[in-house]
Design an enzyme around this catalytic site. Sequence first.
Site, mmCIF file in Angstrom:
data_model
loop_
_atom_site.group_PDB
_atom_site.id
_atom_site.type_symbol
_atom_site.label_atom_id
_atom_site.label_comp_id
_atom_site.label_asym_id
_atom_site.label_seq_id
_atom_site.Cartn_x
_atom_site.Cartn_y
_atom_site.Cartn_z
ATOM 1 N N GLU A 275 0.870 -1.174 0.000
ATOM 2 C CA GLU A 275 0.000 0.000 0.000
ATOM 3 C C GLU A 275 0.904 1.220 0.000
ATOM 4 O OE1 GLU A 275 -3.041 -0.038 -0.507
ATOM 5 O OE2 GLU A 275 -3.758 -2.016 0.063
ATOM 6 N N CYS A 309 -2.167 8.872 2.687
ATOM 7 C CA CYS A 309 -1.960 8.363 1.329
ATOM 8 C C CYS A 309 -3.156 8.695 0.454
ATOM 9 C CB CYS A 309 -1.697 6.862 1.348
ATOM 10 S SG CYS A 309 -2.953 5.902 2.200
#
Length: 525
Positions: A275, A309
């Site tokens: 990720e 993110c």
Amino acid sequence: MKQTIEELPITKAIQDVLQQLGIKELNPAYSTGLQWAEGEGRTTRTILSPADGNKIAAVSMATPEDYEKVVTTAAAAFKVWRKVPAPKRGEIVRQIGDKLRQHKEALGKLVSYEMGKILQEGLGEVQEMIDICDFAVGLSRQLHGYTMHSERPEHRMYEQYHPLGIVGVISAFNFPVAVWSWNAMLAAVCGDVTIWKPSEKTPLTAIACQHIIRDVLTENELPEGIFNVIIGDAEIGSLMAHDTRVPLVSATGSTRMGKKVGEAVGARLGKSLLELGGNNAIIITENANIEMALMAVVFGAVGTCGQRCTSTRRLIIHENVYEQVKERLTKIYPGLPIGHPLDATTLVGPLIDKEAVTTFLGALEKVQAEGGKLIIGGEVLSGAKYQTGTYVTPAIVEAENHYEMVQEETFAPILYLLKYSGDVENAIELQNGVKQGLSSSIFSTNLLETEAFLTHWGSDCGIANVNIGTSGAEIGGAFGGEKDTGGGRESGSDAWRIYMRRQTNTINYGRELPLAQGITFKIMD
């Protein structure tokens, strides 16, 4: 009535939190669930709060020898834990969720103080842990496979999923506990054990979680090694990535870091769940509800001080509403309360450290050199209230999508305004025109525009939202992205499958041995 920072006894409150969560002045380098590291001679790291620069506590940094002890203990625990029925494993996770509920306020404050995100976000992160525990409990009774009809007579086929083994979890500073829980709780009900290497910037929240879990393990007379934490630098992460005893490594962080982990794990044919970076955009069409869109844009751009993110980094605006959106943003930004994250009035906390501030300023300098126009923000705040040098004013820059800095993810509150003309496909082309593919969003009340955004020729991101922002994903859906974001999926939906090994089974309950594809093979006497 909300209190200001001057009225809050911050120091006393944090001391109470540390005591409640078992954080000492110097904390051990690792824990195997029940036992903590013993002995001296390790290097130490002092953890300072980005909120006020005060020392919170110190941690010992693990050695390769420490790592070996943790892996050995985890491997032994797996042999026990995998034989526990999945619903029973779910019961342990349920108890962990209950313990997190009891400590939600304290742990949320520690997340906020150690990382710098505002208290509401810190509490929200702990709630996310509680939610994933609830999800995992239900999942523990649904680890299903499929049955299939065999082409051979008197044969039955089905597939099942088995525990994988040790799952290594490398987490980032911006979500110091939530992302670990996504992995650890699902892995636990799947029958795996975990070794968690938190960010060396935010290790105290990890140690606090380990104290909470220890109580559950003790109360249920479970062995050590099911949930492990190890505090270390990149060397520990590298050992994990190269270790064949760790079949899956889940890593969250920058694309640069993820490529190193993926290369190391791939070289040994292991599994990696990555990720990584996001360069997320919101498209605002001429048919958008502008006021609703602005709420999403501001939270997405300045929430966690731009250190998610899923933070909104690019705003792609139709030319017919561009000036309207720009004007509204330039009026909203100056009024954003910037300050101590534990102050209830604060909406924007500090960056994690001065290195992040340097990156923030450097990105603004570079994008302006490319032709970008800084229209607001971009300053480092000073004075008694901001003495850490980690507080900045969120910036808005008019730019073009092809600029090098716009193409990169800067982990800071910088929002690039990009103008498009024509139909929505032009906006989608800009949205997709970066290396990252995590989260995306469109604001429009036009069904044709929103449906085009969701087609296979629309957004190329792992997350595509309509009339909500890019950040704030729910745990029920699989979380992750494409391209340089890594391709991994965590949290909800069927993300649990990566934590297990898949097996196809064929059973012959007849007295003959027919072969597949009609092959004839006779052995002569």
